[in-house]
Enzyme design. Structure first.
Site, short mmCIF file in Angstrom:
data_model
loop_
_atom_site.label_atom_id
_atom_site.label_comp_id
_atom_site.label_asym_id
_atom_site.label_seq_id
_atom_site.Cartn_x
_atom_site.Cartn_y
_atom_site.Cartn_z
CB SER A 162 21.33 25.54 -24.11
OG SER A 162 20.67 26.13 -22.94
N GLY B 126 9.95 26.07 -22.66
CA GLY B 126 10.13 27.23 -23.09
C GLY B 126 11.06 27.53 -24.19
CG ASP C 45 18.21 28.86 -16.66
OD1 ASP C 45 17.31 29.46 -16.47
OD2 ASP C 45 18.53 28.40 -17.80
NE ARG D 137 16.98 25.68 -14.72
CZ ARG D 137 17.80 24.77 -15.33
NH1 ARG D 137 18.79 23.89 -14.55
NH2 ARG D 137 17.93 24.59 -16.60
#
Length: 437
Positions: A27, A99, A320, A392
């Site tokens: 991020s 995304g 996540d 993931r």
């Protein structure tokens, strides 16, 4: 999209021991490129995550005329062009599997003078984009999508954006960040109210670049007309990547793992809170602040876990990490119940269904619900599972092999490179037996 079926064969059994630093936070890496590109002056970044998603963001800004040196061993030098210095790209911007790139760029590009098209791989063009296009249109943006509200996004330049006061229906850091970035270009003030706290890296980094952001509880506001000034950014290790090894150590007897310089931003530490509630032995050592982000070293040792009802307030703080947390739940005594997490159904895959299917294949009682899962702890058997191209899920089932009596074979793992390119190497360092074919 990756064509070749990359297969991970993991385990069986073992324990995790060692002292490592996982790669930089995804991020924060994305946002460092975005804000560094829009700043005035040269921004220096260290600890940048050299994974496909972040490289897609970097390629997009290069395509819009930004000079970026690197990445070399996680270091970048970004020659900012200022808020109004981007140039029209010659072709659609292909954001791969990311995304974050698509949703944040849609806001940033809605205020430019030129037209852009955003597209991505087969997974990304299925993901819902109305959550950003609807509020952006309310600000005056002109954006076309498919009839299903998905990418490609065609963003018309030259729109006059007006500030908005938007109450988000679903807690989403990507939507919040998208609107704040659009707010840099909108007339007046843009405010976003979130129903539950989500990661606040955008707000922290805007402040780090000298741009005023007003925060009041669950509401954040930004006024246009300011400027971003170049800065230095040291990206901490990604807690979402660290989570796989935290959980690997928590479920395998004899484990003792030390993870260095992990970002422990309070909007991201749901995984620690949930694991501790389950009884995990996690120490937070030498907490410190680096460039406006809280960082610490983490030590995780094996201790038997128990099933819990996961508190709903932790869901956005661990969104996540749930694929890996489902593995912890499968190794716990008793039942673990997750509710309020319907967002998991629209990630890189439907993570609720994909994990429930894989856990069931491996002999665990896992019942999906519309907004979560009920998992009864049990014993893994080996077998073959499909990660559905979701990084993931691939890494989560790799960790599960620490508790399996025979190997677990995980198919469609190429997308691990989108977030954690050296996952296999670090997992081996800590003692996981994992082969790639």
């Amino acid at each position: 999209m990756h064509d070749k079926d990359v297969v991970f064969t993991a385990g069986p059994g073992g324990r995790m021991q060692g002292d490592i630093r996982v790669p930089g936070d995804k991020s924060i890496s994305h946002r460092s490129v975005m804000l560094g590109s829009l700043a005035e002056g040269v921004t220096e970044v260290s600890g940048f995550l050299q994974a496909e998603d972040c490289l897609a963001t970097m390629a997009a800004f290069r395509a819009m005329g930004v000079e970026i040196e690197g990445p070399t061993e996680g270091r970048l030098r970004i020659h900012g062009v200022g808020l109004h210095g981007l140039k029209p790209p010659a072709a659609p911007l292909d954001l791969g599997n990311s995304g974050t790139s698509m949703r944040l760029l849609s806001g940033l590009l809605a205020g430019q003078a030129f037209d852009t098209t955003l597209t991505g791989d087969a997974s990304l063009v299925r993901r819902p984009m109305r959550r950003v296009t609807e509020p952006l249109r309310a600000m005056g943006a002109r954006i076309d999508t498919t009839e299903a509200g998905t990418a490609p996004l065609r963003i018309a330049g030259g729109s006059r954006l007006k500030g908005i006061d938007y109450a988000m229906p679903v807690a989403s850091a990507q939507v919040k960040s998208c609107l704040l970035l659009a707010g840099l270009y909108a007339e007046g003030k843009t405010c976003v109210t979130e129903p539950a706290p989500t990661r606040d890296h955008t707000e922290r980094m805007l402040a780090g670049f000298g741009y005023p952001v007003a925060r009041d509880g669950n509401r954040v506001c930004i006024q246009s007309g300011g400027k971003l000034s170049a800065t230095r950014i040291d990206v901490p290790a990604d807690i979402s990547s660290a989570a796989f090894f935290m959980i690997g150590a928590a479920i395998s007897p004899g484990s003792d793992v030390f993870l260095r310089h992990v970002g422990i931003n309070p909007t991201r530490t749901g995984v620690i809170e949930i694991l501790r509630e389950m009884g995990a032995d996690i120490e937070i050592l030498a907490p410190r602040e680096v460039g406006g982000e809280p960082v610490a070293d983490l030590r995780i040792r094996y201790r038997e876990l128990r099933g819990i009802r996961i508190p709903e307030h932790t869901v956005p703080l661990a969104i996540d990490e749930f694929p890996a947390l489902f593995i912890a739940a499968a190794c716990a005594t008793g039942e673990t119940v997750l509710t309020g997490a319907e967002e998991l159904r629209v990630k890189e895959s439907d993570r609720i269904q994909a994990m429930a299917d894989g856990l069931t294949t491996l002999g665990i009682d896992a019942r999906p619900t519309p907004d979560g899962m009920v998992i009864r702890g049990g014993s893994f058997r080996g077998g073959a599972v499909d990660s559905r191209g979701d990084h993931r899920i691939a890494m989560s089932f790799s960790i599960a092999a620490l508790r399996a009596p025979i190997p677990i074979e995980i198919h469609d793992c190429a997308n691990v490179a989108t977030s954690f390119p050296n996952f296999v190497e670090l997992a081996r360092t800590l003692g996981l037996d994992i082969e790639v074919s």
